[in-house]
Motif scaffolding. Structure first.
Motif, PDB file in Angstrom:
ATOM      1  N   ARG A  68       0.914  -1.333  -0.088  1.00 36.12           N
ATOM      2  CA  ARG A  68      -0.100  -0.038   0.063  1.00 36.12           C
ATOM      3  C   ARG A  68       0.870   1.208  -0.155  1.00 36.12           C
ATOM      4  O   ARG A  68       1.749   1.442   0.665  1.00 36.12           O
ATOM      5  CB  ARG A  68      -0.862   0.111   1.230  1.00 36.12           C
ATOM      6  N   LEU A 100      -0.377   5.824  -0.624  1.00 38.10           N
ATOM      7  CA  LEU A 100      -1.421   6.810  -0.759  1.00 38.10           C
ATOM      8  C   LEU A 100      -1.720   6.897  -2.163  1.00 38.10           C
ATOM      9  O   LEU A 100      -2.833   7.285  -2.518  1.00 38.10           O
ATOM     10  CB  LEU A 100      -1.386   8.018   0.088  1.00 38.10           C
ATOM     11  N   TYR A 101      -0.873   6.698  -3.177  1.00 36.37           N
ATOM     12  CA  TYR A 101      -1.368   6.861  -4.520  1.00 36.37           C
ATOM     13  C   TYR A 101      -1.808   5.439  -5.116  1.00 36.37           C
ATOM     14  O   TYR A 101      -2.635   5.423  -5.968  1.00 36.37           O
ATOM     15  CB  TYR A 101      -0.136   7.166  -5.125  1.00 36.37           C
ATOM     16  N   PHE A 143      -4.133  11.583 -10.334  1.00 41.17           N
ATOM     17  CA  PHE A 143      -2.606  11.072 -11.036  1.00 41.17           C
ATOM     18  C   PHE A 143      -2.966  10.022 -12.238  1.00 41.17           C
ATOM     19  O   PHE A 143      -2.453   8.826 -12.069  1.00 41.17           O
ATOM     20  CB  PHE A 143      -1.935  10.311 -10.042  1.00 41.17           C
ATOM     21  N   HIS A 187       4.813   8.314  -7.655  1.00 36.02           N
ATOM     22  CA  HIS A 187       4.193   9.630  -7.309  1.00 36.02           C
ATOM     23  C   HIS A 187       4.536  10.016  -5.876  1.00 36.02           C
ATOM     24  O   HIS A 187       5.120  11.192  -5.742  1.00 36.02           O
ATOM     25  CB  HIS A 187       2.655   9.371  -7.246  1.00 36.02           C
ATOM     26  N   PRO A 188       4.683   8.997  -4.739  1.00 38.32           N
ATOM     27  CA  PRO A 188       5.102   9.430  -3.530  1.00 38.32           C
ATOM     28  C   PRO A 188       6.609   9.668  -3.484  1.00 38.32           C
ATOM     29  O   PRO A 188       7.105  10.831  -2.930  1.00 38.32           O
ATOM     30  CB  PRO A 188       4.857   8.294  -2.507  1.00 38.32           C
ATOM     31  N   PRO A 239       9.137  11.221  -6.275  1.00 38.62           N
ATOM     32  CA  PRO A 239       9.319  11.512  -7.653  1.00 38.62           C
ATOM     33  C   PRO A 239      10.905  11.361  -7.891  1.00 38.62           C
ATOM     34  O   PRO A 239      10.810  11.192  -9.263  1.00 38.62           O
ATOM     35  CB  PRO A 239       8.984  12.958  -7.535  1.00 38.62           C
ATOM     36  N   HIS A 289       1.982   6.931   4.215  1.00 38.64           N
ATOM     37  CA  HIS A 289       0.636   7.157   4.672  1.00 38.64           C
ATOM     38  C   HIS A 289       0.679   8.524   5.776  1.00 38.64           C
ATOM     39  O   HIS A 289      -0.122   8.678   6.628  1.00 38.64           O
ATOM     40  CB  HIS A 289      -0.085   6.010   5.598  1.00 38.64           C
ATOM     41  N   GLY A 290       1.606   9.391   5.231  1.00 34.49           N
ATOM     42  CA  GLY A 290       1.400  10.649   5.792  1.00 34.49           C
ATOM     43  C   GLY A 290       2.602  10.763   7.091  1.00 34.49           C
ATOM     44  O   GLY A 290       2.674  11.772   7.669  1.00 34.49           O
ATOM     45  N   PHE A 291       3.079   9.610   7.538  1.00 37.21           N
ATOM     46  CA  PHE A 291       3.951   9.481   8.488  1.00 37.21           C
ATOM     47  C   PHE A 291       5.531   9.801   7.988  1.00 37.21           C
ATOM     48  O   PHE A 291       5.838   9.085   7.214  1.00 37.21           O
ATOM     49  CB  PHE A 291       3.950   8.184   9.314  1.00 37.21           C
ATOM     50  N   PRO A 343      -8.439  15.688 -15.159  1.00 34.98           N
ATOM     51  CA  PRO A 343      -7.259  15.120 -14.322  1.00 34.98           C
ATOM     52  C   PRO A 343      -6.170  16.111 -13.932  1.00 34.98           C
ATOM     53  O   PRO A 343      -5.077  15.899 -13.456  1.00 34.98           O
ATOM     54  CB  PRO A 343      -6.865  14.000 -15.428  1.00 34.98           C
ATOM     55  N   ILE A 358      -5.471  14.807   2.714  1.00 38.50           N
ATOM     56  CA  ILE A 358      -4.045  14.957   2.532  1.00 38.50           C
ATOM     57  C   ILE A 358      -4.154  15.228   0.911  1.00 38.50           C
ATOM     58  O   ILE A 358      -4.637  14.438   0.317  1.00 38.50           O
ATOM     59  CB  ILE A 358      -3.269  13.760   2.727  1.00 38.50           C
ATOM     60  N   LYS A 414      -1.906  16.387  -2.628  1.00 39.44           N
ATOM     61  CA  LYS A 414      -0.322  16.983  -3.307  1.00 39.44           C
ATOM     62  C   LYS A 414      -0.694  17.264  -4.804  1.00 39.44           C
ATOM     63  O   LYS A 414      -1.334  16.482  -5.295  1.00 39.44           O
ATOM     64  CB  LYS A 414       0.379  15.874  -3.017  1.00 39.44           C
ATOM     65  N   TYR A 417      -4.414  16.769  -5.867  1.00 40.69           N
ATOM     66  CA  TYR A 417      -4.896  15.187  -5.864  1.00 40.69           C
ATOM     67  C   TYR A 417      -4.873  14.874  -4.268  1.00 40.69           C
ATOM     68  O   TYR A 417      -4.396  15.302  -3.412  1.00 40.69           O
ATOM     69  CB  TYR A 417      -3.848  14.320  -6.648  1.00 40.69           C
ATOM     70  N   LEU A 433      -4.966  12.300  -1.483  1.00 40.68           N
ATOM     71  CA  LEU A 433      -4.149  11.264  -1.374  1.00 40.68           C
ATOM     72  C   LEU A 433      -5.018  10.094  -0.365  1.00 40.68           C
ATOM     73  O   LEU A 433      -4.570   8.783  -0.442  1.00 40.68           O
ATOM     74  CB  LEU A 433      -2.948  11.559  -0.713  1.00 40.68           C
ATOM     75  N   ASP A 491      -8.057   5.924   5.108  1.00 40.32           N
ATOM     76  CA  ASP A 491      -6.874   6.873   5.283  1.00 40.32           C
ATOM     77  C   ASP A 491      -7.332   8.351   5.620  1.00 40.32           C
ATOM     78  O   ASP A 491      -6.402   8.962   6.192  1.00 40.32           O
ATOM     79  CB  ASP A 491      -6.151   6.826   4.086  1.00 40.32           C
ATOM     80  N   ARG A 524      -9.064   9.705   8.540  1.00 40.49           N
ATOM     81  CA  ARG A 524      -9.460   8.906   9.931  1.00 40.49           C
ATOM     82  C   ARG A 524     -10.402   9.712  10.566  1.00 40.49           C
ATOM     83  O   ARG A 524     -10.162  10.672  11.242  1.00 40.49           O
ATOM     84  CB  ARG A 524      -8.141   8.497  10.615  1.00 40.49           C
ATOM     85  N   GLU A 561       3.137  13.364  16.356  1.00 45.90           N
ATOM     86  CA  GLU A 561       4.653  13.951  15.794  1.00 45.90           C
ATOM     87  C   GLU A 561       4.872  15.384  16.413  1.00 45.90           C
ATOM     88  O   GLU A 561       6.006  15.662  16.601  1.00 45.90           O
ATOM     89  CB  GLU A 561       4.600  13.751  14.232  1.00 45.90           C
TER      90      GLU A 561
END
Lengths: 335, 791
Positions: free
Chosen positions: A121, A123-124, A133, A146-147, A149, A304-306, B44, B687, B689, B692, B694, B700, B702, B765
């Motif tokens: 997995r 995110l893209y 995308f 994508h994540p 580049p 996943h954003g972490f 797109p 989220i 980018k 787009y 994500l 995801d 949450r 974080e």
């Protein structure tokens, strides 16, 4: 929406399923519980010509074998696995890892084999690309990542997020693989290649038939932790599984298996940390030193954003806590 | 009549049985024969010129019944705001240019999903990509890619300004000069979405020159107005039918392209057309809330008295005007209501970016504004050595105060809310405890407070609500109301009011609702005014019917009206209860003696009676409402200082909602808002980018689960009363309570850890990063103490 333009065959036995897979080639996909495959169909990440359904095959209940190992059918539903008396009693870490997956509804459908063989997995990757995308990534047969580049290596840095695989690796489990050439047996960690493009080492017509877990040795203990944001209905940001064995003196460590999932393309075994523990006394000071080093050695992929930084911090703390819990269980003999 | 039988009691929801047994019909459940499937083709690119569209191959595909692009529309624009300053700005399908990923370009109607999908793939579009911009402060720079021209009346130096709000009260610079302590801070919020479980879904059927529409909405009459306008049809040709609605939270007001497309495709094909948005589409192409950047400068006297406050709000408004210019107007309101600040200056900028269009989300800016103000207020209190309760009590507005917009706070209960919240939570005993003497282990507990206020029923189309109560022969009643029950319980509340006024049972009241052809016009469920505005209309309608019953009975019994009382569908003499008529007898007598009068009551209501002024979005001039609700909320959190993980443990809401018509529904609103606030605080973020999305799924993105929900306690500070036959004042309770608790959580995280966060969400974080910085600062401070000072 899933575009229902594929065929469907319902296998009566696993052998029949393997035979179909061999005959139908790359266009065929196995459908067990469907909790991983159906979202992938929806995302058009897989476009099978034929789905080979396994729902007609009744899994054998988990049983003790002659050598004391526990054999678990790969088609066992995760809810059955989590609540099976034999598993709860002998392999509580495995039961807990199964209970950490998704939600109750998902565990009622998802199978053990399916959890181990799930898609990687990012995110893209795991969403539709019809207007998001539009350019396909390496794993989708395209020419970009994508994540990342700057990833120009024709590879895929997605993560394998099984909650159960780390537990099985830490427990020293083996897998029975059924294929055209008959049966073979591999260590749980060997199921994974480490490549995000082709995460599984299974051949084209091979299926995971069963999981065989050796009995935990005496004076051993376990620790398991899944780091999440909301504590349920999500994949882990990191999944930590630990087995420790104490020597007869009851204080020093004579065996350690540590696995961490969800941070790389495959669940990783932390052998350097294991070596740092074996032969040593399991006191707080040592655990506090070993855990951050082990986390660094993981070299986690931000996912996943972490961020990488946060994954390192999180694993360092929870690995230390899991080790401490395992040592405590090993000392007290309590599950 | 002094005792209330129905109003003020926690009656079971009218819609409960239908919903829990699965009988409730949502828009997607409505089935008509020969329905076609509609699908939308989306951009797109975040920003691109459309050079060419060719739909020929899609049209030629067997099973495709219609394909539309903007050329098949009348080119009539629509907008969330439609005023002379802010005229409609959005076409129903893109014309010449796309400005966000997922923007609607074409739509198809086909016999099934697969064919519709194939047809979309056969539409050829040639794009010329343009540079895109996503951050508002970048988009504002001169020379940034131009999404749209800045508003013609905006005179400042910035680019991509969709609209601006400027206002002042007193003299803010003089105020700062007179202050003993001044501080400036900046706060930011993440992009959040509504998270309604029922997807956007519309079924449209053009039949006999009439457009019938079933759509998931929060205001049927707004939908009718906008559909009729963009389709160039008279209102009488468009009928929005009632359906159950599975959540909206602000995200289903205004016109959506798919609603227009379903209607237009049905008009072309003559067949019903259904469009259901996928969850991915909702996340990646539909409207989200508005992330605000808030710069805030505040001046106070030594004793904590607020002297001056200047706020600048920058809204990442997305690619069309949407509600972006409304949120920057409302942000002023959320600044000026709760505290007495003699000098205020406010500037709001709504900045176009290549994101999806924005919609209101529960609180419409208030959570972000209150988070900023209440966080800073705690920082000021700490600097001055005052506790958080004292500084709030010192500045809280009281009853009968005049607000800068000319409104009156009436029976404002804010001071009572603050005092009660402090008392009930044991605030001052707990505050600072873990910072002063840290417990062993890694868990730290903190407590924080936040204050908020919210207005109810502010004027915007359609401005007023009407209700009709029709008596049946047997004394039961049918209520016609345009009110739409989106889950808040409007049908239950209206039934309670009608039952009370007519003295009939809850089961004697049947509601026919939110059908634009059969029910009177209604304000809709989106400006926090339904219980007040539609509720008063229902009260008046029932009261009107009651008066008729009394007159007929008085005539027949030969007494005066004031000698009679109503009880359980019977009219009887006050002193001699044996002299009585059943409603059945009264109504029969009315029909017989009043030329067939079957007893129909009418009622209507509007906020601020006939006040002419709508407030100006640009200058804020003009009154808003006579209803302000005030609240104080307390959060208790736990933070693991090794991992930075934080959770809300307990929430206390003390609020002044006027008079609670149904306390259980009020409680439901509170709990729902606590849950939304904790999602905002700790978990949720869309989220993106490069435009787009994500995380376009529930996995995801949450939202809190039931296991994340904290203990939620609440106390009503009741400032109003309900009397049968009299207008009543209820205040807002459905969206103002996301705010105080969000600020309280931020303040509680600080109390637990010493970490002050200036942006949401408060991720592990960020908290851990703050703790590390504090450790580093403590270490360098120790070193500085021990090392000799260098010459």
């Amino acid at each position: 929406m899933i575009l229902l333009d594929f065929g469907y065959e319902r296998a009566a036995t696993l052998q029949q399923a393997a035979a179909w897979l061999a005959r139908l080639g790359d266009g065929a996909h196995v459908l067990a519980g469907g909790t991983d495959l159906l979202p992938s169909l929806r995302a058009e990440l897989v476009s099978p010509g034929v789905l080979v359904g396994l729902s007609g095959i009744e899994p054998e209940p988990p049983r003790l074998t002659a050598d004391g190992s526990i054999r678990i059918d790969a088609l066992t539903r995760l809810s059955s696995l989590a609540h099976a008396g034999l598993v709860r009693e002998k392999l509580p870490m495995l039961a807990d890892s199964a209970l950490a997956v998704g939600s109750n509804q998902i565990r009622e459908m998802a199978t053990l084999g399916g959890n181990l063989c799930q898609e990687t997995r990012c995110l893209y990757l795991n969403q539709r690309h019809d207007y998001q995308f539009a350019a396909p990534c390496f794993k989708r047969g395209g020419d970009c990542c994508h994540p990342f580049p700057r990833n120009d290596r024709q590879t895929c840095w997605s993560v394998h997020m099984s909650d159960i695989a780390p537990a099985l690796i830490a427990l020293g489990a083996e897998l029975e693989i059924l294929g055209g050439a008959g049966m073979r047996r591999i260590g749980a960690a060997e199921l994974y290649t480490g490549s995000g493009l082709q995460p599984l080492s299974l051949g084209r017509a091979e299926l995971v038939r069963a999981v065989i877990v050796p009995p935990p040795p005496p004076r051993s203990g376990w620790g398991f932790h899944k780091s999440t944001v909301r504590g349920g209905l999500e994949f882990g940001m990191a999944v930590i599984a630990v087995s420790l064995q104490l020597a007869e003196d009851g204080a020093s460590c004579c065996g350690a298996r540590i696995a961490v999932g969800a941070v790389r393309e495959r669940p990783l075994r932390l052998e350097s940390a294991e070596r740092a523990l074996v032969g040593a006394r399991l006191d707080d000071e040592r655990l506090a030193r070993v855990a951050p080093d082990a986390a660094k050695a993981l070299n986690p992929l931000p996912h996943h954003g972490f961020t990488r930084r946060h994954l390192l911090d999180n694993v360092a703390v929870y690995l230390r806590r899991a080790l401490a819990q395992a040592a405590e269980r090993a000392r007290t003999g309590r599950a | 009549m002094s005792e209330l039988s129905y109003v003020g009691k926690s009656f079971r929801r009218k819609d409960g049985p239908d919903k829990v047994t699965g009988k409730a019909m949502y828009a997607q459940d409505v089935k008509l024969a020969n329905t076609l499937i509609g699908r939308i083709l989306r951009s797109p690119h975040p920003h691109a010129r459309i050079v060419r569209i060719d739909t020929a191959r899609a049209r030629a595909l067997p099973g495709v019944k219609a394909v539309i692009t903007v050329e098949d529309t009348k080119g009539i624009k629509h907008g969330f705001v439609e005023t002379p300053r802010y005229p409609p700005d959005q076409e129903v399908l893109a014309r010449g240019k796309v400005v966000h990923v997922g923007e609607e370009i074409a739509a198809v109607a086909a016999v099934d999903q697969l064919t519709a999908q194939r047809a979309l793939e056969l539409i050829e579009i040639e794009y010329q990509p343009l540079p895109a911009v996503f951050e508002p402060e970048e988009a504002m720079q001169p020379g940034a890619p131009e999404i749209h021209r800045s508003h013609p009346k905006y005179e400042g130096p910035h680019a991509n300004i969709g609209g601006n709000t400027e206002t002042a009260w007193g003299d803010v610079e003089k105020g700062f000069a007179e202050s003993d302590y001044v501080r400036e801070d900046r706060f930011e919020c993440q992009l959040r979405t509504h998270g309604y479980l029922e997807p956007q879904a519309t079924l449209a059927h053009w039949e006999n020159d009439k457009l019938n529409v079933w759509t998931s909405s929060m205001g049927s009459f707004v939908k009718r107005a906008k559909l009729a306008k963009t389709l160039d049809l008279p209102y009488s040709s468009v009928r929005i039918h009632k359906t159950y609605v599975g959540g909206t939270f602000g995200g289903k007001i205004d016109l959506y392209s798919h609603e227009y497309c379903a209607a237009r495709l049905s008009m072309i094909t003559g067949r019903p057309v259904q469009v259901v948005a996928s969850r991915e589409e909702i996340f990646s192409a539909y409207r989200h809330a508005q992330p605000l950047i808030l710069e805030i400068k505040t001046g106070v006297k030594k004793d904590g008295t607020l002297v001056a406050q200047r706020i600048r709000a920058i809204n990442n408004a997305g690619a069309y005007r949407g509600s972006g210019v409304v949120v920057i107007f409302l942000a002023w309101g959320f600044t000026m209501i709760p505290y007495r600040i003699p000098n205020l200056k406010y500037e709001g900028l709504s900045v176009y970016t290549n994101h999806t269009v924005r919609a209101p989300q529960r609180g419409h800016g208030a959570p972000k504004v209150r988070l900023a103000i209440e966080s800073q207020l705690d920082m000021i209190a700490e600097a001055l050595g005052i506790d958080p309760i004292a500084i709030r009590l010192r500045n809280a507005r009281g009853p009968g105060e005049r607000l800068p917009n000319g409104d009156d706070t009436h029976n404002c209960g804010l001071s009572d809310c603050i005092r009660l919240a402090a008392e009930r939570s044991g605030f001052l005993d707990k505050f600072g405890r873990d910072r002063k003497s840290p417990p062993s282990g890694t868990i730290r507990r903190g407590i924080g407070i936040g204050v908020s206020a919210y207005m109810g029923g502010t004027l915007i189309y359609p401005n007023g609500s009407g209700v009709i109560v029709k008596m049946n022969d047997d004394g039961s009643a049918v209520v016609l109301t345009g009110a739409i029950d989106i889950g808040q319980g409007s049908e239950t509340v209206i039934s309670q009011i009608v039952a009370e006024e007519l003295s009939i049972g809850m089961d004697d009241v049947r509601i026919i609702s939110s059908d634009t052809d059969t029910t009177p016009q209604d304000i809709g469920a989106w400006i926090s005014g339904m219980t007040y505005v539609t509720g008063n209309a229902a009260r008046q309608a029932a009261s009107n019917a009651r008066d008729k019953l009394l007159q007929v009975a008085a005539e027949k019994m030969g007494v005066t009206v004031d000698q009679l009382v109503l009880k359980d569908k019977i009219v009887c003499h006050r002193l001699d209860p044996e002299r009585r008529m059943t409603y059945r007898e009264v109504i029969a007598h009315s029909v017989a003696t009043r030329r067939g009068d079957t007893v129909i009551g009418e009622g209507y209501w509007r906020t601020m009676r006939d006040e002419a002024n709508h407030p100006s979005l640009a200058t804020t001039k003009g009154r808003w409402t006579e209803n302000y609700a005030f609240s104080t909320q307390v959060a208790e959190v736990e933070v693991d200082i090794e991992t930075g993980e934080a959770r809300l443990v307990k929430a206390l809401t003390v609020h002044d909602c006027g008079f609670p018509i149904n306390p259980a529904l009020v409680k439901g609103q509170i709990d729902g808002q606590i849950s939304m606030a904790l999602g905002h605080a700790f978990m949720e973020e869309v989220i993106t980018k490069d435009g787009y999305t994500l995380n376009p799924n529930w996995l995801d993105y949450r939202m809190p689960t039931i296991h994340n929900m904290a203990i939620s306690e609440d106390v009503d500070v009741i400032t109003e009363q309900y009397r049968v036959g009299q207008p009543y004042r209820s205040k807002e309770v459905g969206e103002g309570l996301v705010s105080g608790i969000l600020a309280a959580i931020a303040n509680a995280v600080y109390d637990a850890t010493g970490v002050r966060l200036h942006s949401t969400p408060f991720t592990a974080e960020k908290i851990l990063g703050g703790l590390k910085r504090l450790q580093y600062q403590a270490k360098t401070a120790r070193q500085a103490k021990t090392e000799p000072v260098r010459a």
